[in-house]
Design an enzyme around this catalytic site. Sequence first.
Site, mmCIF file in Angstrom:
data_model
loop_
_atom_site.group_PDB
_atom_site.id
_atom_site.type_symbol
_atom_site.label_atom_id
_atom_site.label_comp_id
_atom_site.label_asym_id
_atom_site.label_seq_id
_atom_site.Cartn_x
_atom_site.Cartn_y
_atom_site.Cartn_z
ATOM 1 N NE ARG A 51 -11.470 0.980 11.168
ATOM 2 C CZ ARG A 51 -10.564 2.067 11.236
ATOM 3 N NH1 ARG A 51 -9.288 1.616 10.417
ATOM 4 N NH2 ARG A 51 -10.781 3.070 11.414
ATOM 5 C CG ASP A 53 -8.714 -7.494 9.794
ATOM 6 O OD1 ASP A 53 -8.603 -5.844 10.369
ATOM 7 O OD2 ASP A 53 -7.451 -7.711 9.228
ATOM 8 N NE ARG A 198 -5.341 -11.541 9.458
ATOM 9 C CZ ARG A 198 -6.070 -11.490 9.011
ATOM 10 N NH1 ARG A 198 -6.482 -10.305 8.982
ATOM 11 N NH2 ARG A 198 -5.368 -11.959 7.240
#
Lengths: 245, 245
Positions: A51, A53, A198
């Site tokens: 995935r 975000d 991140r």
Amino acid sequence: MKKYKMTIGYEGEKYRGWQRLKNSDLTIQGKIEGVLSKHFGENNEIQGSGRTDAGVHAACQIADFTTEKAVDCDALMFTMNKFLPEDIAIYSIEPVDIRFHSRFSAVEKTYQYRIWKASYPPVFQRRLVYVYEGKKLEVLKMKKASKTFIGTHDFRAFSSDKTKKSTVRNLKSITFEETDEEIIINLTADGFLYNMVRIIVGTLIEVGNGSRPDTEIEALFEDKVRMKAGFTAPAGGLCLMNVKY
Amino acid sequence: MKKYKMTIGYEGEKYRGWQRLKNSDLTIQGKIEGVLSKHFGENNEIQGSGRTDAGVHAACQIADFTTEKAVDCDALMFTMNKFLPEDIAIYSIEPVDIRFHSRFSAVEKTYQYRIWKASYPPVFQRRLVYVYEGKKLEVLKMKKASKTFIGTHDFRAFSSDKTKKSTVRNLKSITFEETDEEIIINLTADGFLYNMVRIIVGTLIEVGNGSRPDTEIEALFEDKVRMKAGFTAPAGGLCLMNVKY
């Protein structure tokens, strides 16, 4: 039943991320499955390499699907690019072995994070960078601190994952590119946890602007407490660059 | 009264071009004058190095303004970038001699035209390229044809200008860059007529895809008839790259 592998690019700004949602049309997976299903008249599902975000981009995402219908890869690619929105593109479609799995067969991923540091705004790259407006970043400090992350570690402190699964990953490299306008950080690992890039970038930014001593990072690997690590750098600066099989 | 020179970048997609219009807020000049005038509490006008058409971008446009107010260049740049829309940026502001004129002092300009030729759409560059979907372009043919344009010629056939002013210009160079995805054409001249780059590029595209023999171009300089030259390539692929003084 045959399996096909797609290479996909997208600008994530408008989307709620890769993963299909029940109540929103605004996911990359949902958009691609919609066009595929319409084309084949089936209920096609695709399996992505992972995935991304909400707001994160991909220059190279991999996904696969299976169908019993005959597939002309070039024609399908043409059709998909015609009906997909302009911020999603299919770069290639090719048949793969039925045992290929976009997620489980992946052995390595590379992400890029772009920090805009110039004193003027990024007109042409504005959707692809994080506009950093804090204290000056010392890249040498960031480079030095980045070495602490390299290798096989428990990255629990650098993740928003709340599962009980293993949070051990092998971070193979972190490299820096610096231009007059940007600091670009490339991270390669055997896999990344939720928000891992991140949070690592956020931590490196705090080291770079002097608000966090680089000597603190070692302890984070032992404490394994998310709250003690750096902030989660904004999604818009992040791009999935490569998936290796 | 002091004069200041600004270096400006913009993504032209949303605008009706550089030049201020009476009945539209949607021009680059209008936006910049609005912010300047609000800042100084005057009616500031700016003089650009030249107009760019609706939809055309600039990586480096030059404009000047005069004021009797005290100017802190860095602070003004900060304020302007804060209040301008995100698709317009001020890269620098510096004092210049009062005799400097952004338009008349310019001795050379460079434009870049980007043609997207890949079989998939340009996700990240989609606002900055012309997506070409015609027959395959032969760059060698285009390069050969481009040589006909070099030098001092009457470019009347390659312009939408309807003035009686001179349409003679010195086109100093046309260079090509080719990647897997794009053909990029760089044009440098002492000045360009209205639509000149886009019509030259349109003509080169017609040569490249075989719909126009390159031997026809010489005659266009003699005929001076706009209708006989190529189509006007779309604005979105064009970007003003440099202005030399």
